[in-house]
Structures are given as structure tokens and as C-alpha cells.
Design a protein around this motif. Structure first.
Motif, PDB file in Angstrom:
ATOM      1  N   LEU A  53       0.833  -1.208   0.000  1.00 10.58           N
ATOM      2  CA  LEU A  53       0.000   0.000   0.000  1.00 10.58           C
ATOM      3  C   LEU A  53       0.868   1.259   0.000  1.00 10.58           C
ATOM      4  N   ALA A  54       1.882   1.292   0.840  1.00  5.87           N
ATOM      5  CA  ALA A  54       2.768   2.458   0.885  1.00  5.87           C
ATOM      6  C   ALA A  54       3.515   2.617  -0.438  1.00  5.87           C
ATOM      7  N   GLY A  55       3.885   1.500  -1.056  1.00  6.34           N
ATOM      8  CA  GLY A  55       4.583   1.567  -2.341  1.00  6.34           C
ATOM      9  C   GLY A  55       3.745   2.191  -3.439  1.00  6.34           C
ATOM     10  N   VAL A  56       2.489   1.757  -3.570  1.00  8.27           N
ATOM     11  CA  VAL A  56       1.647   2.350  -4.615  1.00  8.27           C
ATOM     12  C   VAL A  56       1.291   3.794  -4.274  1.00  8.27           C
ATOM     13  N   LEU A  57       1.175   4.109  -2.985  1.00 11.14           N
ATOM     14  CA  LEU A  57       0.936   5.506  -2.579  1.00 11.14           C
ATOM     15  C   LEU A  57       2.143   6.382  -2.927  1.00 11.14           C
ATOM     16  N   ALA A  58       3.337   5.880  -2.679  1.00 18.18           N
ATOM     17  CA  ALA A  58       4.545   6.642  -3.007  1.00 18.18           C
ATOM     18  C   ALA A  58       4.638   6.899  -4.504  1.00 18.18           C
ATOM     19  N   TYR A  59       4.325   5.901  -5.301  1.00 19.97           N
ATOM     20  CA  TYR A  59       4.365   6.038  -6.758  1.00 19.97           C
ATOM     21  C   TYR A  59       3.295   7.017  -7.234  1.00 19.97           C
ATOM     22  N   ALA A  60       2.097   6.941  -6.634  1.00 18.80           N
ATOM     23  CA  ALA A  60       1.000   7.817  -7.042  1.00 18.80           C
ATOM     24  C   ALA A  60       1.251   9.274  -6.666  1.00 18.80           C
ATOM     25  N   THR A  61       1.974   9.508  -5.582  1.00 23.52           N
ATOM     26  CA  THR A  61       2.194  10.878  -5.103  1.00 23.52           C
ATOM     27  C   THR A  61       3.570  11.414  -5.469  1.00 23.52           C
ATOM     28  N   ASP A  62       4.287  10.715  -6.299  1.00 28.42           N
ATOM     29  CA  ASP A  62       5.657  11.103  -6.619  1.00 28.42           C
ATOM     30  C   ASP A  62       5.752  12.493  -7.251  1.00 28.42           C
ATOM     31  N   HIS A  63       4.731  12.908  -7.947  1.00 27.12           N
ATOM     32  CA  HIS A  63       4.753  14.196  -8.640  1.00 27.12           C
ATOM     33  C   HIS A  63       4.439  15.379  -7.725  1.00 27.12           C
ATOM     34  N   TRP A  64       4.055  15.133  -6.478  1.00 32.98           N
ATOM     35  CA  TRP A  64       3.720  16.231  -5.569  1.00 32.98           C
ATOM     36  C   TRP A  64       4.944  17.102  -5.344  1.00 32.98           C
ATOM     37  N   ALA A  65       4.743  18.384  -5.338  1.00 30.00           N
ATOM     38  CA  ALA A  65       5.850  19.340  -5.195  1.00 30.00           C
ATOM     39  C   ALA A  65       6.120  19.637  -3.721  1.00 30.00           C
ATOM     40  N   ILE A  66       6.511  18.593  -2.997  1.00 31.26           N
ATOM     41  CA  ILE A  66       6.897  18.746  -1.592  1.00 31.26           C
ATOM     42  C   ILE A  66       8.217  18.012  -1.401  1.00 31.26           C
ATOM     43  N   ARG A 111      11.012  15.422  -0.483  1.00 31.94           N
ATOM     44  CA  ARG A 111      10.939  13.958  -0.501  1.00 31.94           C
ATOM     45  C   ARG A 111      10.692  13.384   0.887  1.00 31.94           C
ATOM     46  N   TRP A 112      11.372  13.884   1.906  1.00 32.39           N
ATOM     47  CA  TRP A 112      11.209  13.358   3.263  1.00 32.39           C
ATOM     48  C   TRP A 112       9.790  13.597   3.759  1.00 32.39           C
ATOM     49  N   ARG A 113       9.187  14.738   3.403  1.00 32.14           N
ATOM     50  CA  ARG A 113       7.817  15.023   3.840  1.00 32.14           C
ATOM     51  C   ARG A 113       6.835  14.089   3.133  1.00 32.14           C
ATOM     52  N   ASN A 114       7.072  13.836   1.863  1.00 32.95           N
ATOM     53  CA  ASN A 114       6.229  12.901   1.130  1.00 32.95           C
ATOM     54  C   ASN A 114       6.323  11.514   1.771  1.00 32.95           C
ATOM     55  N   ALA A 115       7.526  11.110   2.151  1.00 31.51           N
ATOM     56  CA  ALA A 115       7.712   9.801   2.790  1.00 31.51           C
ATOM     57  C   ALA A 115       6.929   9.720   4.092  1.00 31.51           C
ATOM     58  N   VAL A 116       7.007  10.760   4.907  1.00 28.59           N
ATOM     59  CA  VAL A 116       6.281  10.771   6.179  1.00 28.59           C
ATOM     60  C   VAL A 116       4.772  10.695   5.936  1.00 28.59           C
ATOM     61  N   LEU A 117       4.279  11.454   4.956  1.00 25.39           N
ATOM     62  CA  LEU A 117       2.844  11.441   4.653  1.00 25.39           C
ATOM     63  C   LEU A 117       2.379  10.077   4.164  1.00 25.39           C
ATOM     64  N   VAL A 118       3.169   9.460   3.308  1.00 31.43           N
ATOM     65  CA  VAL A 118       2.808   8.142   2.769  1.00 31.43           C
ATOM     66  C   VAL A 118       2.791   7.093   3.884  1.00 31.43           C
ATOM     67  N   ILE A 119       3.825   7.083   4.698  1.00 31.96           N
ATOM     68  CA  ILE A 119       3.890   6.108   5.795  1.00 31.96           C
ATOM     69  C   ILE A 119       2.747   6.343   6.772  1.00 31.96           C
ATOM     70  N   LEU A 178       5.304  -0.995  10.396  1.00 29.81           N
ATOM     71  CA  LEU A 178       6.613  -1.498   9.968  1.00 29.81           C
ATOM     72  C   LEU A 178       6.619  -1.757   8.463  1.00 29.81           C
ATOM     73  N   GLY A 179       5.577  -2.402   7.977  1.00 32.64           N
ATOM     74  CA  GLY A 179       5.480  -2.661   6.541  1.00 32.64           C
ATOM     75  C   GLY A 179       5.449  -1.380   5.724  1.00 32.64           C
ATOM     76  N   ALA A 180       4.635  -0.425   6.161  1.00 30.24           N
ATOM     77  CA  ALA A 180       4.553   0.860   5.455  1.00 30.24           C
ATOM     78  C   ALA A 180       5.888   1.585   5.475  1.00 30.24           C
ATOM     79  N   SER A 181       6.637   1.439   6.546  1.00 26.93           N
ATOM     80  CA  SER A 181       7.933   2.110   6.672  1.00 26.93           C
ATOM     81  C   SER A 181       8.956   1.574   5.675  1.00 26.93           C
ATOM     82  N   GLY A 182       8.719   0.392   5.156  1.00 24.98           N
ATOM     83  CA  GLY A 182       9.628  -0.165   4.153  1.00 24.98           C
ATOM     84  C   GLY A 182       9.709   0.666   2.892  1.00 24.98           C
ATOM     85  N   VAL A 183       8.765   1.582   2.704  1.00 24.45           N
ATOM     86  CA  VAL A 183       8.761   2.427   1.513  1.00 24.45           C
ATOM     87  C   VAL A 183       9.933   3.410   1.496  1.00 24.45           C
ATOM     88  N   VAL A 184      10.640   3.540   2.607  1.00 28.93           N
ATOM     89  CA  VAL A 184      11.820   4.418   2.607  1.00 28.93           C
ATOM     90  C   VAL A 184      12.840   3.956   1.569  1.00 28.93           C
TER      91      VAL A 184
END
Length: 156
Positions: free
Chosen positions: A66-79, A81-89, A122-128
Motif C-alpha cells: 500500500l505504501a509503495g503504490v501511494l509513493a508512486y501515485a504521489t511522486d509528482h507532488w511538489a513537496i 521527498r522526506w515530507r512525502n515519505a512521512v505522509l505516505v507512511i 513497519l510494513g509501510a515504513s519499508g517504503v523508505v
């Protein structure tokens, strides 16, 4: 300030916005279905694969997905990278906590389990891993990537 970004980046296909978010909905839907709409299989849950029980592995892998597809879907957001990671997780972990809370109200499910919420997080955190590799990747729209591949073959 010196630019430390890599000079050569691996091209990665960038699917259209609608398909990326359809992937998020599909994974979230599968988690919803398996968390709230089905009766758990106790025979499989009693299997002992080692230190981490099988049902926790399922939580870890589901929320990593879930975190992986969220990270891919939100990759274009202009924020940043670390903030995007926190939001996705946080979004994936919150969804997992909501699924656990929903299970507390179902007679065929167990009570709200903090260990499951921890496994989801823990699983969602793997998206780092995605965010660590992201500077080395160049997301390109499918048409651009296809044209590059056609050009590469035409030069051969």
C-alpha cells in the motif's frame, strides 16, 4: 551549494495519474476485503515460519504494498521527498489502524491488536527504500519512454 544528484538516472515508466490512483484503490480494496469482509483462515495462521508469525508477515507485506503504490501515485507532488515519505507512511499506517479498529466490531475477527498496527506501520515504513532510490530514478511518461526505446532500437 553543490548538487549531489546522480548524472545518470534509471528511466522508470510513469503511468497516467488515473492508473496510479487506481492501483492505490485496488491495493486498499484488497486490504479492506481481506481485513473486514472475509473470515480468517485459522489453519494457515497456525503455521510457524520462524520468529515472525505468518499473519504478521501478511500485515507487513500488505502495508508495504500500500505504501509503495501511494509513493508512486504521489511522486509528482511538489513537496520535499522526506515530507512525502512521512505522509505516505502515516497514511498507510492510519489506514491499517482503521482496519484493526473495524475488526474490533466484527464477531468473526479478533479484538483491536496493537501488534497488528505495529506490523502495518513497519510494513509501510519499508517504503523508505523507494525514497532512498528515488534520486537515481527518472520517472518518464509512457509515451516518452516508448519513444526512447524505439529510438534506441532504430540506432542499432
Amino acid at each position: 551549494m553543490a548538487d549531489h544528484s546522480p548524472t545518470v538516472k534509471l528511466p522508470v515508466p510513469l503511468l497516467p495519474w488515473s492508473i496510479r490512483w487506481l492501483g492505490v484503490l485496488a491495493v486498499a480494496g484488497l486490504i479492506f476485503y481481506s481485513s473486514l469482509a472475509t473470515v480468517p483462515e485459522t489453519v494457515i495462521d497456525e503455521t510457524d515460519p520462524g520468529i515472525v508469525p505468518l499473519h504478521l508477515w501478511r500485515h507487513i507485506l500488505a502495508y508495504f504494498g500500500l505504501a509503495g503504490v501511494l509513493a508512486y501515485a504521489t511522486d509528482h507532488w511538489a513537496i520535499p521527498r522526506w515530507r512525502n515519505a512521512v505522509l505516505v507512511i502515516a497514511a498507510a499506517a492510519l489506514y491499517g489502524a482503521c482496519m484493526e479498529l473495524g475488526q474490533a466490531f466484527l464477531p468473526h475477527r479478533s479484538d483491536f491488536l496493537l501488534i497488528d498496527v505495529a506490523a502495518n506501520t513497519l510494513g509501510a515504513s519499508g517504503v523508505v527504500v523507494w525514497y532512498a532510490l528515488r534520486p537515481y530514478l527518472e520517472l518518464q511518461p509512457m509515451a516518452t519512454l516508448a519513444a526512447r526505446v524505439r529510438g534506441w532500437y532504430a540506432d542499432r
